[in-house]
Motif scaffolding. Structure first.
Motif, PDB file in Angstrom:
ATOM      1  N   THR A   5       1.966   4.400  25.651  1.00  0.00           N
ATOM      2  CA  THR A   5       2.427   5.703  26.355  1.00  0.00           C
ATOM      3  C   THR A   5       2.041   6.759  26.777  1.00  0.00           C
ATOM      4  O   THR A   5       1.139   6.356  26.829  1.00  0.00           O
ATOM      5  CB  THR A   5       3.284   6.593  25.334  1.00  0.00           C
ATOM      6  N   ASP A   8       2.633  12.881  31.040  1.00  0.00           N
ATOM      7  CA  ASP A   8       3.375  13.289  31.988  1.00  0.00           C
ATOM      8  C   ASP A   8       2.702  13.319  32.845  1.00  0.00           C
ATOM      9  O   ASP A   8       2.955  13.008  34.451  1.00  0.00           O
ATOM     10  CB  ASP A   8       3.835  14.913  32.325  1.00  0.00           C
ATOM     11  N   ASP A  28      13.195  12.179  35.320  1.00  0.00           N
ATOM     12  CA  ASP A  28      13.912  12.379  33.906  1.00  0.00           C
ATOM     13  C   ASP A  28      15.532  12.691  34.027  1.00  0.00           C
ATOM     14  O   ASP A  28      16.223  12.426  33.579  1.00  0.00           O
ATOM     15  CB  ASP A  28      13.279  14.354  33.085  1.00  0.00           C
ATOM     16  N   ARG A  65       9.836   6.066  29.323  1.00  0.00           N
ATOM     17  CA  ARG A  65      10.766   6.859  29.395  1.00  0.00           C
ATOM     18  C   ARG A  65      12.023   6.551  29.320  1.00  0.00           C
ATOM     19  O   ARG A  65      12.704   7.724  28.351  1.00  0.00           O
ATOM     20  CB  ARG A  65      10.918   7.111  30.565  1.00  0.00           C
TER      21      ARG A  65
END
Lengths: 678, 678
Positions: A5, A8, A28, A65
């Protein structure tokens, strides 16, 4: 699967490093649109929308994501009524807007068969997931209207305490409106979700009740649907010239000519297959059809404005579109219509597939709408040589997959352990191995025994049936390939069929052969031919309650107009190059279903000695054996037997080089001449 | 023939003596109306309109008076262009009315196929006597528009210097209007002669040209047609209950129910067959169909106002009509429509058969028109038991006449001296001998050799052909009987036919048998069945350019809707009791024509073992042999041969008792099983 992961900040750095213009927030939003589209065969294709060449690290981060977004999204409507609060909240919203009620059709602004997730308002509100239906919500009552296919399904999916069940055709919603509205009531509707043709009856019903039909600027459901998916953002790519066979420029010129002839200055195209065909684009915004959602305004000079979310355009697509196609924001469509109205020339739109909003907007701006057929519909239906060649090749690949499945099935099914879902899964996996495969063209229908008699059956965990010896198994399936769309149905006897099953199957086969072999004069429509497919069944007092044939697109919709073979009147002449299905059937409720479906294309019949008129006929495209065990040879004429034997020779010769040795041996056996017996 | 002549005073005394209310002047007006109607089988029937029982002296005087009127009347339009002054005078009249032009359709206010003489304005102006066409007259140009059937005829009848020839379908009059009118022009039309459907295209064309479509209060042609016949006055009589099978009261109740269901307060019926059917009346105002011209307003309570010239009502007709039918002067129709408008309920009228005048009048008075199908059309089409029984009996009589003709023809024609007119005359005379005969149902078509290939051929002195050995002879004929209307076509080989003729005839026969034997589910329309009749021809690259079947009335029009079997889409389901023709054909231009026509009625098919749906089929009504010499038995299936042989047994058994010994012997020979050869 475990993935690294990235936070941001790390993601922002990766984006910048790959030359992407997107912020994390914008990413996003893009991902929300990707999740709102169905998953395609290439689940990383969307990443090119982030950056032309993301690189491995960014790819991994994007994958994470996306997975997270999918996880949050959940699985959509389950097979049970949705929470009752939805109806309560909608009624409160209607009250705020001083509406006595609201019409909820299953539709989106593009009026094609498959909807993006965010447009499934009827399913969200009622739980009903069928392909056609409408709900009407009033303050005290609500009703859901579905047709004969869905009378059982609606009862399992929709809460009968909240919604009355009504028959869409026999008890139409406008009659219910006329009876249940009070004088002075305002019935709301979303003008993006109705065609002018469809609205006329609601308007008359409101008039009858002394009520008013009121257009809503925005849809009240959207105001209360909190996690409504955004518009889908599947990548839009160019459809290669070798498959399309004609340039977008040539197609634009054709439409321009049609507009000039009709005396129109421009046209508005709402249906995604027209958009895709005209501009040689393909996308993935809805399930099973490679449609990019958007709007087109094409004018009499050949110029086009494409109203589409730029974020979903693949890199380099601008070069493909060229200088005569301007990409604009969908929100600007209204301004563009105002400009057309001001320009003074009539604006053409198809009243059967264009939202009332478009007509209202142009007319409110003082423009004139010309109601006429979509000018892309006929040229799109007449496949060109590249499309037909592509279809022939794709049908061999597709037929080879189906034949491998049939061979496997012949060996496996008699064991009695196979279920519908097993069978469908195996077939879908075989098809997915094919070159140019881009997905299924519709959910595979695998109906065992009585489930085969449910015409629009789709197996689910709840309905999944074992395939039993002595039963019939009906499998209707198809693929989307870069070079064609396929659709084929075979019915197979598991073990020895009964005399009755053979009699019925042979009557269906006679109808299938009648269509496959008939010659007809140029100018003939499909509805004129429909009876030929039914005649043998009729003489036995039998029939089937669906059309005999629908048009099929070229790597586009598996259902495509304007031609069709059906009981319903249709004046569209069959023309060379048109592809239609040939699929008579017979359904014995509670026992078994029979359907034999090949795709055929219209060809000139040049070989008739003494012909006095231009005659047409059909060339069968589909290649897959028809179960000889189900044929009662005594019922066939010599000519019918000759057709079947010749078809089986074609199938064998076309498919043997494409299948494994075991399948080839099986195929040789099942394509022997009928006279040789089982 | 010599007759005593009686002077006016003597005639007045005879009228008074017989109790007639007529003055001599009124009598002459009546006679003018009688002369304007076609001559019926009983040329003295009209005299009952003068006095119920005129007595011999008055009868003789009336006969003289009628003969004199006929002599003055002349023979109507000859087969050449009318005087050019007519066009000049019409243009002067248009100029007086400030009209740039005027539309002259072939139509009357009743919109049925046959017109009374005074309504033949198109023929009077242009000379064109075909059954469909339109002329448009402008100040400097004029054009006449006819369809493909009449392209030769129009050239022989219409002066090409005065009128351009145009194709009614390919070069439609509204396009010509749009091109030839100037901005500001007013194009006149008679609102009694157009339906709203028909006017819409003229209105659009005028708009395109910046011109105006202007309704004329009275027809400008009537202002310049000095000897225009008055409206016809053939006696209107009751249609006996034993033939009608249902009382007018029951029919009125049926219509009242339909109006209530449609939400209409009343309907306006313009077509004479609806009037005749609803009120069980028959008349003789137009050729070949027993139609009384008039208008009906029927309301939701079952009451009727009949707008008709009282002078033509037979004595005692008031009693037949009863208290719920008010007879009113046709001139009062407008007032009655105003009253309906004032009453506030919608007024139903069929926009395909009702004059624009009716719609305009009601709407101008503030009323609402409900555009819907004529409520008489379907119940009229579904013949009741008495009508079907009558038809079966009448078809035996009619078939006996035709068979006597065919026997005579078989003996006489090979001599090579017979002409088409001889043959038609002989057949017409035989038919006229029949019980209940009231006239031909259309002019007999007798086409020898190449004339048989002209689908709407009518022999005249100019075209009359000798019937030559080696040729085919096509004869299409029918009768009006009190108990039925008939229509039958046979094609006969004169001498030995060629192989090609047999091949073509047999293909037509296969189509005929396909219709005669097919079963189909309830709900099927005739357009769905049409291809069955053409399929055998199509496989040979052949077809025919007319419908396969038209509805037929019961002692009413030989062409009757709404059902038909044709390529043109039609959603009207075939229902038990409906009578249609079954008449496939093949036409080889310049060589021969083939048509095989029987009337059939729709019946329930109750004998299908295992049938799962309500199925229908056809019962063949017509009885007459089909020429075995023209059949190539090898082309027929076993089932087709079985149908033909069984049909011939029926024909022989039905007709043998009704024909002379010579005909019976001939009939026995020509109805032998096909297997026995020629």
């Amino acid at each position: 699967m475990t993935r690294n992961t990235v936070d941001d900040d790390g993601l922002a750095r990766l984006l910048a490093g790959a030359g992407s213009a997107l912020s994390v927030g914008a990413l996003d939003a893009l991902i929300a649109g990707v999740v709102a589209a169905p998953q395609g065969v290439d689940d990383a294709a969307w990443m090119t929308l982030v950056a032309p060449d993301p690189g491995d690290a960014l790819r991994a981060a994007l994958g994470d994501r996306l997975d997270a977004a999918y996880a949050a999204f959940g699985d959509g409507a389950a097979d049970r009524p949705p929470p009752a609060e939805r109806l309560v909240e909608l009624r409160a919203e209607l009250a705020r807007r001083e509406l006595a009620g609201f019409v909820v059709p299953r539709a989106d602004p593009h009026h094609s068969e498959d909807l993006p997730r965010g447009a499934e308002r009827l399913a969200w509100l009622t739980g009903f997931s069928g392909s056609a239906g409408v709900a009407i919500v009033l303050a005290e009552r609500a009703a859901v209207f579905v047709d004969g296919r869905y009378t059982l399904q609606v009862r399992s999916q929709v809460d009968g305490a909240a919604f009355e069940y009504r028959h869409l055709i026999d008890q139409p919603p406008h009659d219910w409106v006329a009876r249940n509205l009070e004088p002075g009531d305002r019935l709301g509707y979303d003008p993006w979700l109705h065609t002018p043709d469809g609205l006329a009856r609601y308007r008359a019903a409101c008039k009858k009740a002394g009520a008013e039909l009121a257009a809503c600027d925005d849809n009240p459901i959207d105001a209360v649907w909190r996690d409504q998916p955004p518009p889908p953002l599947a990548p839009v790519v160019a459809h290669e010239p070798r498959f399309a066979g004609a340039s977008a420029a040539d197609k634009r010129a054709l439409v321009a000519e049609a507009l000039t002839e009709a005396g129109a200055g421009a046209c508005v195209l709402s249906t995604p297959d027209s958009l895709a065909w005209l501009l040689n684009l393909r996308g993935g915004d809805v399930p099973y059809s490679p449609f990019p959602l958007g709007f087109v305004v094409a004018d009499e000079t050949g110029r086009v404005e494409l109203f589409i979310d730029r974020r979903k355009l693949a890199p380099e697509l601008g070069r493909h579109l060229g200088n005569d196609v301007a990409v604009r924001d969908p929100a600007e469509l209204g301004d563009a219509l105002d400009a057309l109205a001001a320009a003074g020339k009539p604006v053409l739109a198809d009243p059967s597939s264009t939202s009332a909003w478009v007509f209202d907007r142009v007319e409110a701006a003082g423009g004139e709408m010309l109601r006429a057929a979509d000018p892309c519909a006929l040229p799109k239906a007449r496949k060109n040589r590249a499309e037909l060649d592509g279809s022939r090749v794709a049908h061999r690949r597709d037929g080879a997959s189906l034949t491998r499945f049939l061979c496997w099935f012949a060996e496996t099914a008699p064991g009695g352990e196979l279920t519908e879902l097993d069978a469908a899964g195996h077939l879908d996996a075989l098809r997915a191995e094919n070159e140019h495969f881009r997905g299924l063209s519709f959910p595979t229908i695998a109906g065992a025994g009585p489930n085969g008699a449910i015409v629009h059956y789709h197996a689910s965990a709840a309905t999944n049936r074992r395939i039993e010896p002595g039963s019939l198994f009906l499998v209707d399936s198809g693929g989307q390939y870069l070079d064609a769309t396929t659709d084929v149905t075979r019915t197979i006897a598991v073990g020895a069929p009964s005399d009755e099953q053979r009699r019925h199957f042979t009557a269906v086969l006679k109808g299938h052969i009648a269509i496959a072999t008939t010659r007809f004069p140029a100018g003939t429509s499909g509805s004129q031919l429909d009876a030929l497919a039914r005649h043998a069944l009729w003489q036995m007092g039998l029939d089937y309650d669906h059309g005999t044939g629908h048009g099929v697109g070229s790597y586009l919709g598996v259902h495509e107009g304007p031609q069709r073979i059906s009981k319903a009147p249709n004046t569209v002449a069959l023309e060379p190059g048109m592809i239609v299905s040939n699929e008579p059937g017979y359904y014995k409720t509670g026992a078994y279903g029979i359907r034999i479906e090949n795709l055929v294309c219209v060809v000139e019949a040049l070989d008739i000695e003494g012909a006095e008129r231009p005659m047409l006929g059909f060339e069968t495209l589909t290649r897959a054996p028809i179960d000889r065990n189900l044929i009662d040879a005594a019922q066939l004429t010599e000519a019918e037997t000759a057709w079947l034997d010749a078809y089986h020779v074609d199938v064998r010769e076309a498919l043997t080089p494409l299948v494994d040795a075991e399948t080839a041996a099986w195929l040789a056996d099942v394509t022997r001449p009928l006279a040789e017996g089982s």
